[in-house]
Design an enzyme around this catalytic site. Structure first.
Site, PDB file in Angstrom:
ATOM      1  N   LYS A  27       2.113 -22.198 -57.055  1.00 50.56           N
ATOM      2  CA  LYS A  27       0.864 -22.237 -57.843  1.00 50.56           C
ATOM      3  C   LYS A  27       1.266 -22.131 -59.308  1.00 50.56           C
ATOM      4  CE  LYS A  27      -2.240 -20.363 -59.863  1.00 50.56           C
ATOM      5  NZ  LYS A  27      -2.506 -20.702 -61.286  1.00 50.56           N
ATOM      6  N   GLU A  29       7.238  -9.932 -61.260  1.00 51.19           N
ATOM      7  CA  GLU A  29       8.039 -10.030 -62.490  1.00 51.19           C
ATOM      8  C   GLU A  29       7.036 -10.090 -63.624  1.00 51.19           C
ATOM      9  OE1 GLU A  29      11.265  -9.880 -62.658  1.00 51.19           O
ATOM     10  OE2 GLU A  29      11.659 -10.018 -60.508  1.00 51.19           O
ATOM     11  N   CYS A  74       8.913 -13.082 -72.004  1.00 49.62           N
ATOM     12  CA  CYS A  74       8.788 -11.755 -71.399  1.00 49.62           C
ATOM     13  C   CYS A  74       9.822 -10.816 -72.004  1.00 49.62           C
ATOM     14  CB  CYS A  74       8.956 -11.840 -69.897  1.00 49.62           C
ATOM     15  SG  CYS A  74      10.422 -12.746 -69.397  1.00 49.62           S
ATOM     16  N   GLU A 119       2.071  -5.848 -75.128  1.00 53.33           N
ATOM     17  CA  GLU A 119       2.807  -7.112 -75.175  1.00 53.33           C
ATOM     18  C   GLU A 119       1.953  -8.144 -75.922  1.00 53.33           C
ATOM     19  OE1 GLU A 119       3.232  -9.439 -71.545  1.00 53.33           O
ATOM     20  OE2 GLU A 119       5.329  -9.794 -72.054  1.00 53.33           O
TER      21      GLU A 119
HETATM   22  P1  NAD Z   1      -0.933 -14.405 -66.194  1.00 57.16           P
HETATM   23  O1  NAD Z   1      -0.709 -13.116 -65.500  1.00 57.16           O
HETATM   24  O2  NAD Z   1      -2.196 -14.622 -66.905  1.00 57.16           O
HETATM   25  O3  NAD Z   1      -0.835 -15.615 -65.132  1.00 57.16           O
HETATM   26  C1  NAD Z   1       0.313 -15.827 -64.353  1.00 57.16           C
HETATM   27  C2  NAD Z   1      -0.089 -16.636 -63.122  1.00 57.16           C
HETATM   28  O4  NAD Z   1      -0.983 -15.863 -62.333  1.00 57.16           O
HETATM   29  C3  NAD Z   1      -0.817 -17.943 -63.439  1.00 57.16           C
HETATM   30  O5  NAD Z   1      -0.417 -18.940 -62.533  1.00 57.16           O
HETATM   31  C4  NAD Z   1      -2.269 -17.564 -63.216  1.00 57.16           C
HETATM   32  O6  NAD Z   1      -3.086 -18.657 -62.882  1.00 57.16           O
HETATM   33  C5  NAD Z   1      -2.150 -16.608 -62.052  1.00 57.16           C
HETATM   34  N1  NAD Z   1      -3.261 -15.667 -61.899  1.00 57.16           N
HETATM   35  C6  NAD Z   1      -4.081 -15.169 -62.855  1.00 57.16           C
HETATM   36  N2  NAD Z   1      -4.992 -14.345 -62.305  1.00 57.16           N
HETATM   37  C7  NAD Z   1      -4.744 -14.325 -60.976  1.00 57.16           C
HETATM   38  C8  NAD Z   1      -5.346 -13.665 -59.875  1.00 57.16           C
HETATM   39  N3  NAD Z   1      -6.397 -12.852 -60.016  1.00 57.16           N
HETATM   40  N4  NAD Z   1      -4.824 -13.870 -58.639  1.00 57.16           N
HETATM   41  C9  NAD Z   1      -3.752 -14.671 -58.460  1.00 57.16           C
HETATM   42  N5  NAD Z   1      -3.156 -15.341 -59.464  1.00 57.16           N
HETATM   43  C10 NAD Z   1      -3.641 -15.156 -60.710  1.00 57.16           C
HETATM   44  O7  NAD Z   1       0.325 -14.610 -67.123  1.00 57.16           O
HETATM   45  P2  NAD Z   1       0.615 -15.809 -68.136  1.00 57.16           P
HETATM   46  O8  NAD Z   1      -0.277 -15.662 -69.321  1.00 57.16           O
HETATM   47  O9  NAD Z   1       0.612 -17.094 -67.397  1.00 57.16           O
HETATM   48  O10 NAD Z   1       2.123 -15.510 -68.533  1.00 57.16           O
HETATM   49  C11 NAD Z   1       2.493 -14.573 -69.486  1.00 57.16           C
HETATM   50  C12 NAD Z   1       2.992 -13.304 -68.830  1.00 57.16           C
HETATM   51  O11 NAD Z   1       4.089 -13.593 -67.965  1.00 57.16           O
HETATM   52  C13 NAD Z   1       3.530 -12.312 -69.845  1.00 57.16           C
HETATM   53  O12 NAD Z   1       3.043 -11.028 -69.539  1.00 57.16           O
HETATM   54  C14 NAD Z   1       5.045 -12.389 -69.636  1.00 57.16           C
HETATM   55  O13 NAD Z   1       5.735 -11.240 -70.019  1.00 57.16           O
HETATM   56  C15 NAD Z   1       5.129 -12.640 -68.183  1.00 57.16           C
HETATM   57  N6  NAD Z   1       6.435 -13.197 -67.824  1.00 57.16           N
HETATM   58  C16 NAD Z   1       7.321 -12.396 -67.155  1.00 57.16           C
HETATM   59  C17 NAD Z   1       8.577 -12.878 -66.800  1.00 57.16           C
HETATM   60  C18 NAD Z   1       9.551 -12.032 -66.024  1.00 57.16           C
HETATM   61  O14 NAD Z   1      10.491 -12.590 -65.460  1.00 57.16           O
HETATM   62  N7  NAD Z   1       9.375 -10.726 -65.950  1.00 57.16           N
HETATM   63  C19 NAD Z   1       8.940 -14.181 -67.148  1.00 57.16           C
HETATM   64  C20 NAD Z   1       8.020 -14.973 -67.843  1.00 57.16           C
HETATM   65  C21 NAD Z   1       6.754 -14.464 -68.163  1.00 57.16           C
END
Ligand code: NAD
Length: 500
Positions: free
Chosen positions: A192, A268, A303, A402
């Site tokens: 997804k 993650e 991240c 963040e």
């Molecule tokens: P997000 O949490 O908004 O979304 C991530 C994914 O989750 C997307 O595909 C989104 O559609 C989905 N999602 C959102 N709400 C959901 C729900 N209720 N149920 C299931 N899926 C849902 O994050 P983002 O804005 O896409 O990405 C940024 C974040 O990702 C930052 O916090 C960053 O630090 C983190 N990140 C972490 C790593 C790591 O390896 N630790 C790597 C890259 C990014």
């Protein structure tokens, strides 16, 4: 080779792209059952790039059924490891062969500089798929040291149907960190992608099929998190959800796992990386360049972004001048221009979020030393100048939350103990960096830092051989390295009585 193209050539190639926006289920591209679509926007100019299938719970049902059917049929899950290896290595090769197209899609979709997508994102995804493919037929199971009248076998079995829910900041790379070890272990995968950057995930589904991954084993469901993402995480027939994204959504997904079938849930999540520069830093110029790169690379949408720069008070002012000079050189530009080092913020929502934090920094009493504004408005795109605050304290909003944008907070410290205390005073624990010439101090501080990765005299280094993941609210489990495969297997104990 693709990186040699000029700005005009990249633009011409972008204009000639034909972009697929449908879901990929059971070996074919399909519209969402509802027929609904949403617009995929180019953040560099606000233009619509493609219409994307807006999958929902019904589409999840189809994908889960196809994934389960393929898993039970054994077409992949019971395929000889050396054959799975061959297919995955072919998949890696196909991704590599399509580096130019995939780099373009990634740059257009997420605003990432084309120099980065060609040199970093796509090659790293290729290495990840290849690494996991190569590993498949080199992993042995165990025989337990049982008493003589028994044989204890410890074997790894694929967990079943894996849902991989990933973010937009490294769309193909974060996806590959999940699907490559999950496929290597023999699972069926439903990917997804983020609604903000789904294009490369959709494109590689066909490459997976061409490589020989059987129908139903690799599916891609674009759509929104609160609908199709939630449906997957709540699904009773999904055995594992592997998530990369924000801590807030990670917490929700763990609840969905608990509310449904107790599926394995690997998180993650976010970070607030402290980058600690001691006065005995071996090379202040290199450290300053790394500090700027560590927060402005990928528009700060990292991240691991080194968003808290902790500097020894005795060198802080002089060191900050160097960081400012390095940051000034990273002004944003069109992502398709090979000279661009910092591209566009992914969308207007993220732009407003980051600008809100800059406002909070000003209002909270931090001193703005660089940037602080939206730029390149005439493009219709979302660009923010590299921004540096001085005189930040660790209790300010910009030091605690963040930001996920190009905003650096500088915090002074007086001694080692204070540096460690400030560094660890965060709900996050993804990564940390230490700059010192003192070997003992480097090791000592690295041990004290509560973070999944610690870099000494460098920033944001690593490769497929080392695990990556967070302490505290930055998550659990590890991506990359052979450890990643552990997330996608069950350990089975088989006890055989030898006494009769
Ligand atoms: P997000 O949490 O908004 O979304 C991530 C994914 O989750 C997307 O595909 C989104 O559609 C989905 N999602 C959102 N709400 C959901 C729900 N209720 N149920 C299931 N899926 C849902 O994050 P983002 O804005 O896409 O990405 C940024 C974040 O990702 C930052 O916090 C960053 O630090 C983190 N990140 C972490 C790593 C790591 O390896 N630790 C790597 C890259 C990014």
């Amino acid at each position: 080779m693709s990186s040699k193209h000029t700005y005009a050539e990249w633009r011409a190639r972008a204009a000639a792209l034909s972009i697929e926006g449908r879901a990929f289920i059971d070996g074919g591209y399909v519209d969402a059952v509802s027929g609904k679509t949403f617009d995929c926007i180019n953040p560099a100019n606000g233009a619509v790039l493609a219409r994307i299938a807006e999958c929902d719970a019904e589409d999840a049902e189809y994908a889960v059924a196809a994934a389960r059917h393929a898993f039970e049929a054994g077409v992949w899950s019971r395929m000889a490891p050396r054959e799975r290896k061959t297919v995955l290595i072919r998949f890696a090769q196909l991704i590599e062969d399509h580096t130019e197209e995939l780099s373009l899609l990634e740059s257009l979709d997420a605003g990432k500089p084309i120099g980065d997508t060609t040199r970093i994102d796509i090659p790293a995804a290729v290495r990840c798929v290849r690494f996991n493919g190569e590993a498949v037929d080199k992993l042995y199971d165990e025989v337990a040291p049982t008493p003589d009248d028994a044989l204890g076998l410890v074997t790894r079995e694929p967990v079943g149907v894996v849902a991989a829910i990933v973010p937009w900041n490294f769309p193909i790379l974060m996806a590959s960190w999940k699907f490559a070890p999950a496929l290597a272990a023999g699972n069926s995968v439903i990917l997804k992608p983020s609604e903000k950057a789904p294009l490369t995930a959709i494109r590689i589904a066909r490459l997976a099929q061409q490589a020989g991954i059987p129908n139903g084993v690799f599916n891609v469901l674009p759509g929104f998190g609160g609908t199709v993402g939630k449906a997957l995480a709540l699904h009773m027939d999904v055995d594992c959800v592997a998530f990369t994204g924000s801590t807030a959504v990670g917490k929700q997904i763990m609840q969905y796992a608990g509310q449904s079938n107790l599926k394995r849930a690997w998180m993650e999540c976010g970070g607030k990386t402290p980058n600690i520069v001691f006065a005995d830093c071996p090379d202040l110029d290199a450290a300053a360049r790394a500090a700027a790169f560590g927060i402005f690379y990928n528009q700060g949408e990292m991240c691991t972004a080194g968003s808290r720069l902790l500097v020894a008070a005795s060198i802080k002012d002089a060191f900050l001048e160097k960081v400012i000079a390095a940051g000034e050189a990273m002004q944003p530009g069109d992502p398709l221009d090979p000279a661009t080092r910092m591209g566009a913020i992914v969308d207007d929502i993220q732009l407003d979020r980051v600008m809100g934090y800059i406002e909070a920094g000003r209002a909270g009493g931090a001193t703005l030393r660089l940037g602080g504004e939206r730029v390149m408005n005439e493009t219709g795109g979302y660009f923010i100048a590299p921004t540096i605050f001085d005189n930040v304290t660790n209790d300010m909003k910009i030091a605690r939350e963040e930001i996920f944008g190009p905003v650096l907070s500088t915090i002074a410290f007086t001694d080692e103990a204070e540096a460690i205390r400030i560094a660890n005073d965060s709900p996050y624990g993804l990564a940390a960096a230490v700059w010192t010439s003192n070997l003992s101090r480097g090791h000592r501080v690295a041990r004290r830092l509560r973070a999944g990765s610690v870099w000494v005299n460098c920033f944001d280094e690593g490769d497929m051989t080392v695990p990556f993941g967070g302490y505290k609210q930055s998550g659990n489990g590890r991506d990359k390295s052979l450890h990643a495969i552990d997330k996608y297997v069950e350990l089975k104990a088989t006890w055989i009585d030898l006494s009769r």
